[in-house]
Design a protein around this motif. Structure first.
Motif, PDB file in Angstrom:
ATOM      1  N   VAL A   1      83.810  28.472  99.515  1.00 36.80           N
ATOM      2  CA  VAL A   1      85.029  29.220  99.213  1.00 36.80           C
ATOM      3  C   VAL A   1      84.788  30.674  99.592  1.00 36.80           C
ATOM      4  CG1 VAL A   1      84.304  29.534  96.809  1.00 36.80           C
ATOM      5  CG2 VAL A   1      86.693  29.885  97.422  1.00 36.80           C
ATOM      6  N   THR A   2      85.733  31.273 100.311  1.00 38.46           N
ATOM      7  CA  THR A   2      85.593  32.652 100.776  1.00 38.46           C
ATOM      8  C   THR A   2      86.583  33.536 100.042  1.00 38.46           C
ATOM      9  OG1 THR A   2      84.870  31.937 102.973  1.00 38.46           O
ATOM     10  CG2 THR A   2      85.686  34.183 102.768  1.00 38.46           C
ATOM     11  N   VAL A   3      86.086  34.604  99.423  1.00 40.41           N
ATOM     12  CA  VAL A   3      86.929  35.594  98.748  1.00 40.41           C
ATOM     13  C   VAL A   3      86.411  36.978  99.119  1.00 40.41           C
ATOM     14  CG1 VAL A   3      87.644  34.146  96.809  1.00 40.41           C
ATOM     15  CG2 VAL A   3      85.513  35.416  96.651  1.00 40.41           C
ATOM     16  N   ALA A   4      87.341  37.872  99.420  1.00 44.21           N
ATOM     17  CA  ALA A   4      86.984  39.250  99.786  1.00 44.21           C
ATOM     18  C   ALA A   4      85.900  39.280 100.856  1.00 44.21           C
ATOM     19  CB  ALA A   4      86.548  40.024  98.554  1.00 44.21           C
ATOM     20  N   GLU A   5      86.031  38.395 101.838  1.00 42.72           N
ATOM     21  CA  GLU A   5      85.141  38.312 102.983  1.00 42.72           C
ATOM     22  C   GLU A   5      83.722  37.879 102.624  1.00 42.72           C
ATOM     23  OE1 GLU A   5      85.364  42.031 105.042  1.00 42.72           O
ATOM     24  OE2 GLU A   5      87.426  41.702 105.718  1.00 42.72           O
ATOM     25  N   LEU A   6      83.523  37.374 101.415  1.00 39.17           N
ATOM     26  CA  LEU A   6      82.234  36.839 100.997  1.00 39.17           C
ATOM     27  C   LEU A   6      82.368  35.345 100.793  1.00 39.17           C
ATOM     28  CD1 LEU A   6      81.069  39.512  98.389  1.00 39.17           C
ATOM     29  CD2 LEU A   6      80.306  39.263 100.761  1.00 39.17           C
ATOM     30  N   SER A   7      81.381  34.602 101.243  1.00 44.66           N
ATOM     31  CA  SER A   7      81.413  33.148 101.124  1.00 44.66           C
ATOM     32  C   SER A   7      80.477  32.692 100.022  1.00 44.66           C
ATOM     33  CB  SER A   7      81.005  32.515 102.457  1.00 44.66           C
ATOM     34  OG  SER A   7      81.051  31.107 102.377  1.00 44.66           O
ATOM     35  N   TYR A   8      80.957  31.788  99.187  1.00 40.44           N
ATOM     36  CA  TYR A   8      80.173  31.232  98.085  1.00 40.44           C
ATOM     37  C   TYR A   8      80.147  29.717  98.201  1.00 40.44           C
ATOM     38  CZ  TYR A   8      80.989  35.760  95.741  1.00 40.44           C
ATOM     39  OH  TYR A   8      81.062  37.092  95.422  1.00 40.44           O
TER      40      TYR A   8
ATOM     41  N   VAL B   1      76.823  33.730  89.434  1.00 36.72           N
ATOM     42  CA  VAL B   1      77.973  34.614  89.225  1.00 36.72           C
ATOM     43  C   VAL B   1      78.526  34.347  87.825  1.00 36.72           C
ATOM     44  CG1 VAL B   1      80.204  35.370  90.095  1.00 36.72           C
ATOM     45  CG2 VAL B   1      78.475  34.517  91.689  1.00 36.72           C
ATOM     46  N   PRO B   2      78.579  35.349  86.936  1.00 32.83           N
ATOM     47  CA  PRO B   2      78.924  35.111  85.532  1.00 32.83           C
ATOM     48  C   PRO B   2      80.413  34.973  85.253  1.00 32.83           C
ATOM     49  CG  PRO B   2      78.480  37.438  85.857  1.00 32.83           C
ATOM     50  CD  PRO B   2      78.198  36.760  87.178  1.00 32.83           C
ATOM     51  N   THR B   3      81.235  34.962  86.293  1.00 31.56           N
ATOM     52  CA  THR B   3      82.685  34.863  86.144  1.00 31.56           C
ATOM     53  C   THR B   3      83.209  34.026  87.311  1.00 31.56           C
ATOM     54  OG1 THR B   3      84.716  36.200  85.869  1.00 31.56           O
ATOM     55  CG2 THR B   3      83.092  36.989  87.451  1.00 31.56           C
ATOM     56  N   PRO B   4      84.345  33.353  87.185  1.00 32.40           N
ATOM     57  CA  PRO B   4      84.847  32.570  88.318  1.00 32.40           C
ATOM     58  C   PRO B   4      85.024  33.435  89.566  1.00 32.40           C
ATOM     59  CG  PRO B   4      86.041  32.001  86.323  1.00 32.40           C
ATOM     60  CD  PRO B   4      85.199  33.192  85.985  1.00 32.40           C
ATOM     61  N   VAL B   5      84.659  32.898  90.727  1.00 27.48           N
ATOM     62  CA  VAL B   5      84.834  33.668  91.956  1.00 27.48           C
ATOM     63  C   VAL B   5      86.286  33.603  92.426  1.00 27.48           C
ATOM     64  CG1 VAL B   5      82.441  33.367  92.641  1.00 27.48           C
ATOM     65  CG2 VAL B   5      84.146  31.744  93.463  1.00 27.48           C
ATOM     66  N   ARG B   6      87.012  32.619  91.937  1.00 26.02           N
ATOM     67  CA  ARG B   6      88.444  32.531  92.237  1.00 26.02           C
ATOM     68  C   ARG B   6      89.124  31.742  91.132  1.00 26.02           C
ATOM     69  NH1 ARG B   6      91.348  29.657  97.540  1.00 26.02           N
ATOM     70  NH2 ARG B   6      93.467  30.432  97.114  1.00 26.02           N
TER      71      ARG B   6
ATOM     72  N   ALA C   1     100.836  30.086  93.046  1.00 25.78           N
ATOM     73  CA  ALA C   1     101.552  31.090  92.263  1.00 25.78           C
ATOM     74  C   ALA C   1     100.631  32.287  92.037  1.00 25.78           C
ATOM     75  CB  ALA C   1     102.027  30.497  90.940  1.00 25.78           C
ATOM     76  N   ILE C   2      99.749  32.204  91.051  1.00 24.89           N
ATOM     77  CA  ILE C   2      98.825  33.285  90.743  1.00 24.89           C
ATOM     78  C   ILE C   2      97.468  32.978  91.349  1.00 24.89           C
ATOM     79  CG2 ILE C   2      97.739  34.621  88.901  1.00 24.89           C
ATOM     80  CD1 ILE C   2     100.788  34.851  89.032  1.00 24.89           C
ATOM     81  N   ASP C   3      96.883  33.971  92.005  1.00 28.04           N
ATOM     82  CA  ASP C   3      95.596  33.779  92.663  1.00 28.04           C
ATOM     83  C   ASP C   3      94.740  35.020  92.413  1.00 28.04           C
ATOM     84  OD1 ASP C   3      93.510  33.004  94.255  1.00 28.04           O
ATOM     85  OD2 ASP C   3      94.688  32.765  96.086  1.00 28.04           O
ATOM     86  N   LEU C   4      93.660  34.850  91.644  1.00 28.22           N
ATOM     87  CA  LEU C   4      92.706  35.936  91.417  1.00 28.22           C
ATOM     88  C   LEU C   4      91.494  35.717  92.310  1.00 28.22           C
ATOM     89  CD1 LEU C   4      92.504  36.546  87.555  1.00 28.22           C
ATOM     90  CD2 LEU C   4      93.765  37.828  89.266  1.00 28.22           C
ATOM     91  N   ARG C   5      91.129  36.716  93.083  1.00 26.58           N
ATOM     92  CA  ARG C   5      90.022  36.611  94.022  1.00 26.58           C
ATOM     93  C   ARG C   5      88.998  37.694  93.715  1.00 26.58           C
ATOM     94  NH1 ARG C   5      93.826  36.138  99.483  1.00 26.58           N
ATOM     95  NH2 ARG C   5      95.170  34.437  98.701  1.00 26.58           N
ATOM     96  N   LEU C   6      87.786  37.283  93.445  1.00 24.17           N
ATOM     97  CA  LEU C   6      86.733  38.211  93.035  1.00 24.17           C
ATOM     98  C   LEU C   6      86.407  39.189  94.163  1.00 24.17           C
ATOM     99  CD1 LEU C   6      84.690  38.892  90.752  1.00 24.17           C
ATOM    100  CD2 LEU C   6      83.070  37.371  91.927  1.00 24.17           C
ATOM    101  N   VAL C   7      86.430  40.472  93.838  1.00 18.84           N
ATOM    102  CA  VAL C   7      86.082  41.521  94.787  1.00 18.84           C
ATOM    103  C   VAL C   7      84.624  41.932  94.604  1.00 18.84           C
ATOM    104  CG1 VAL C   7      86.565  43.892  95.525  1.00 18.84           C
ATOM    105  CG2 VAL C   7      88.450  42.362  94.905  1.00 18.84           C
ATOM    106  N   GLU C   8      84.233  42.189  93.373  1.00 22.15           N
ATOM    107  CA  GLU C   8      82.859  42.557  93.075  1.00 22.15           C
ATOM    108  C   GLU C   8      82.575  42.326  91.602  1.00 22.15           C
ATOM    109  OE1 GLU C   8      82.051  46.687  93.713  1.00 22.15           O
ATOM    110  OE2 GLU C   8      83.428  47.353  92.150  1.00 22.15           O
ATOM    111  N   TYR C   9      81.322  42.252  91.268  1.00 23.25           N
ATOM    112  CA  TYR C   9      80.905  42.191  89.872  1.00 23.25           C
ATOM    113  C   TYR C   9      79.545  42.861  89.755  1.00 23.25           C
ATOM    114  CZ  TYR C   9      77.425  38.599  90.860  1.00 23.25           C
ATOM    115  OH  TYR C   9      76.346  37.942  91.358  1.00 23.25           O
TER     116      TYR C   9
END
Length: 271
Positions: A214-221, A244-249, A259-267
């Motif tokens: 899964v890719t978020v904020a140009e980072l792949s996990y 990662v201590p929180t969902p990446v997406r 509908a709603i999509d949260l995408r991890l930028v940094e932690y």
């Protein structure tokens, strides 16, 4: 219609509701986290216990129906002593419709860690909502483990002021997000009881048999996909990555549409 987890309820309110609906206030709007030079940035591979409860601050991009609508900040901090914690979620609508009305929302849950460290027990809760300068609402909740009841006061309907019976293992929506991070294992079935904002529901999740890219904020996990299975037409999907201590997406889909999509930028780790 099935009840959404609280993180999605908050986002729907902040990003999609009009000021005439239920929005609430907070004067100090959350902002994207900027790296603190005094705090060491922790890459995922450097975390020895990826699923252990640990303080963190995470920033997300918030998207609504495919459009960038704002940002969200989630943080976990120690509240008092070794076993008492607080988890916060702040959402700021600063683009499109949400930006016009400056929609902001914050929620906090104070909890302790019971049993052998595998029970997140909510103690209190506060939610504030704000839209522009003319709409301000606040609700507070108390989980009383002596009487085994939870009660909400403030800007909440009369029906939701009635005490809700609670039992060992019940959690708020924010705590369920933490529990998913803790419990997600390939192929697992997860069950939680959601008690939040004057309501109680059973939530069931299924974890994918293997991690997927899964890719978020140009980072792949490489992340496990965790889907709620009893939400009806409202789908909730979280991606959980090792270290990662929180969902990446976090994705909410309605009737098959995003509908709603949260995408991890940094932690980053926090004290």
């Amino acid at each position: 219609m099935a009840t959404r987890p609280i993180v999605v309820l908050l986002l729907v309110t902040a990003l999609a509701a009009s000021p005439g609906g239920q929005s609430r206030a907070q004067s100090d709007a959350p902002r994207p986290v900027t790296p603190d030079p005094a705090v060491e940035q922790v890459p995922p591979t450097d975390i020895a216990e990826p699923r252990a409860l640990q303080p963190f601050v995470a920033t997300y991009e918030a998207w609504y129906e495919g459009k960038h609508a704002g940002s969200a900040t989630m943080r976990l901090v120690r509240d008092d002593g070794a076993s008492r914690w607080r988890v916060d979620l702040g959402v700021r609508g600063d683009r499109g419709f949400a930006g016009i009305f400056n929609l902001n929302i914050e929620q906090s849950t104070v909890f302790d860690v019971a049993g052998d460290g595998d029970v997140y027990r909510p103690l209190s809760q506060a939610t504030t909502r704000k839209a522009a300068l003319f709409f301000n609402r606040r609700t507070t909740g108390t989980y009383d483990w002596h009487t085994n009841t939870a009660r909400w006061t403030g800007d909440v309907s009369k029906a939701r002021r009635v005490p809700v019976p609670i039992a060992h293992g019940d959690m708020s929506g924010l705590l369920i997000n933490l529990a998913v991070i803790r419990d997600a294992e390939p192929g697992a079935s997860l069950r939680y009881r959601f008690v939040d904002s004057g309501r109680a529901r059973d939530y069931e999740y299924r974890v994918s048999a293997a991690a997927e890219s899964v890719t978020v904020a140009e980072l792949s996990y490489q992340a496990l996909r965790v889907e709620r299975t009893n939400g009806g037409n409202d789908e909730m999907i979280l991606w959980v990555a090792d270290g990662v201590p929180t969902p990446v997406r976090i994705l909410q889909r309605e009737d098959g549409e995003d509908a709603i999509d949260l995408r991890l930028v940094e932690y980053r780790a926090a004290q």
